[in-house]
Design an enzyme around this catalytic site. Structure first.
Site, PDB file in Angstrom:
ATOM      1  N   LYS A  21     -33.680   1.482 -19.417  1.00 32.82           N
ATOM      2  CA  LYS A  21     -32.890   0.251 -19.655  1.00 32.82           C
ATOM      3  C   LYS A  21     -33.756  -0.760 -20.393  1.00 32.82           C
ATOM      4  CE  LYS A  21     -35.178  -2.503 -16.618  1.00 32.82           C
ATOM      5  NZ  LYS A  21     -36.091  -3.580 -17.049  1.00 32.82           N
ATOM      6  N   ASP A 148     -34.213  -2.060  -9.182  1.00 31.30           N
ATOM      7  CA  ASP A 148     -33.511  -1.603 -10.390  1.00 31.30           C
ATOM      8  C   ASP A 148     -32.776  -0.270 -10.198  1.00 31.30           C
ATOM      9  OD1 ASP A 148     -34.432  -3.784 -11.806  1.00 31.30           O
ATOM     10  OD2 ASP A 148     -36.043  -2.700 -12.833  1.00 31.30           O
TER      11      ASP A 148
HETATM   12  O1  C5P Z   1     -37.947  -3.615  -6.157  1.00 34.48           O
HETATM   13  P1  C5P Z   1     -39.169  -3.115  -6.812  1.00 34.48           P
HETATM   14  O2  C5P Z   1     -39.923  -2.143  -5.946  1.00 34.48           O
HETATM   15  O3  C5P Z   1     -38.988  -2.589  -8.184  1.00 34.48           O
HETATM   16  O4  C5P Z   1     -40.106  -4.376  -6.955  1.00 34.48           O
HETATM   17  C1  C5P Z   1     -41.478  -4.270  -7.252  1.00 34.48           C
HETATM   18  C2  C5P Z   1     -42.140  -5.608  -7.035  1.00 34.48           C
HETATM   19  O5  C5P Z   1     -41.712  -6.543  -8.048  1.00 34.48           O
HETATM   20  C3  C5P Z   1     -41.798  -6.293  -5.729  1.00 34.48           C
HETATM   21  O6  C5P Z   1     -42.650  -5.861  -4.694  1.00 34.48           O
HETATM   22  C4  C5P Z   1     -42.010  -7.750  -6.065  1.00 34.48           C
HETATM   23  O7  C5P Z   1     -43.386  -8.064  -6.060  1.00 34.48           O
HETATM   24  C5  C5P Z   1     -41.534  -7.829  -7.503  1.00 34.48           C
HETATM   25  N1  C5P Z   1     -40.109  -8.217  -7.612  1.00 34.48           N
HETATM   26  C6  C5P Z   1     -39.712  -9.503  -7.316  1.00 34.48           C
HETATM   27  N2  C5P Z   1     -38.398  -9.844  -7.391  1.00 34.48           N
HETATM   28  C7  C5P Z   1     -37.476  -8.943  -7.796  1.00 34.48           C
HETATM   29  C8  C5P Z   1     -37.852  -7.627  -8.117  1.00 34.48           C
HETATM   30  C9  C5P Z   1     -39.184  -7.302  -8.019  1.00 34.48           C
HETATM   31  O8  C5P Z   1     -40.537 -10.360  -6.960  1.00 34.48           O
HETATM   32  N3  C5P Z   1     -36.209  -9.322  -7.884  1.00 34.48           N
END
Ligand code: C5P
Length: 318
Positions: A21, A148
């Site tokens: 994406k 995501d």
């Molecule tokens: O959800 P995901 O594992 O992809 O997120 C990785 C990191 O990115 C989270 O631990 C956080 O530090 C940051 N993040 C965030 N806010 C979001 C998505 C991700 O702060 N909406």
């Protein structure tokens, strides 16, 4: 037994396409009580995809092989996490699978490659193991794996709110031939937690804090005219303002893309470092790509030409 040794009559083999994406819009609204950031985004699937193959493993083992040795195939890989989550959710620790990942999406690139692989694993294994888990439940499991991952399950063009997991589908670009020219320095990757951490340090004082203010911003985005008409999206990414001054690879990529002829805008995707230029058609993007491919190679930059795609993870025969 390796998956490549399995013939069709020995075992059912499923193949799932896992597209990347880009973010057409990424607004960081504020911080949530769970520590994640509250986002307002428009995400768009593109025709650059990993390929996952699944075969049953009768011994109840989940094994993962990857054609890219730089990527770990251990328990921390999101594909293995997705398989283990499905086994524990369905209370079926006897289920096993041999999974092979053909990696085409660059890693740590802001293109949701790992998230799309996780979504493909949920979809593929739900089918291989005949679990019959309904879509709503599968989407909840997807959100447990990463912010995501739900978008990657559905794909196409979506408004994404919350952590990124609250989806509102859009049909804006379904019949569009809009395409991107995507570039990435293969030596540079960005850690998503680091990018959001820097965002909090730099912009934290300006964050919105109330649900009323978050909803006003969501509504403002929903009302944007380009989401309804087949118009050129005004690319926007709050994280770009954070990452561009810190990473010369991003600064250089954006300058390089802005110097190319005929594009409708340039932006960084997600938390970077991939950057892209938007073109009205695949042909216009290809013409520029053909002309500049040698220059990209000389600069040590990888490049792809990708049309928008109207779906997320899908079986190969879909
Ligand atoms: O959800 P995901 O594992 O992809 O997120 C990785 C990191 O990115 C989270 O631990 C956080 O530090 C940051 N993040 C965030 N806010 C979001 C998505 C991700 O702060 N909406």
């Amino acid at each position: 037994m390796s998956i490549s040794n399995l013939s069709k009559d020995q075992s059912q083999i499923l193949q799932v396409n896992a597209p990347a994406k880009v973010n057409l819009h990424l607004e960081v609204l504020g911080l949530r009580s769970d520590g994640f950031h509250e986002l307002a985004m428009v995400m768009q699937s593109i025709d650059l995809a990993d390929c996952l193959r699944f075969a049953n493993n009768e011994e109840g083992l989940v094994s993962l092989t990857i054609d890219d040795p730089t990527l770990s195939a251990g328990d921390e890989n999101l594909i293995v996490k997705a398989a283990n989550l499905l086994r524990s959710f369905s209370d079926r620790s006897d289920l096993g699978a041999a999974i092979h990942l053909q990696k085409n999406i660059p890693i740590g690139a802001g293109l949701a490659g790992g998230s799309s692989d996780a979504a493909a694993a949920l979809k593929g294994l739900n089918s291989l193991w005949k679990l019959g888990i309904e879509k709503n439940q599968l989407m909840e499991l997807a959100a447990d794996l990463g912010s995501d991952v739900p978008f990657c399950m559905e794909g196409g063009t979506q408004l994404c709110f919350g952590r990124g997991e609250r989806l509102e589908p859009l049909s804006t670009f379904r019949d569009s031939s809009m395409s991107i020219l995507l570039i990435k320095d293969p030596l540079v990757s960005v850690s998503t937690p680091w990018a959001y951490g820097r965002c909090k340090e730099i912009k934290g004082n300006d964050y919105l804090s109330s649900e009323i203010d978050f909803e006003k911003r969501r509504q403002k985005l929903r009302n944007q005219s380009w989401l309804r008409a087949l118009d050129v999206p005004p690319l926007y990414n709050d994280l770009q303002q954070i990452i561009e001054p810190e990473l010369s690879a991003v600064e250089n990529a954006l300058k390089l893309l802005a110097s190319l002829p005929g594009s409708d805008g340039v932006a960084m995707s997600g938390s970077g470092p991939s950057c892209f230029a938007l073109y009205p058609s695949l042909q216009s993007a290809k013409t520029v790509h053909d002309e500049y491919k040698a220059e990209f190679e000389a600069l040590g930059v990888e490049s792809w030409c990708c049309p928008f795609k109207s779906q997320g993870v899908s079986f190969f025969d879909e």
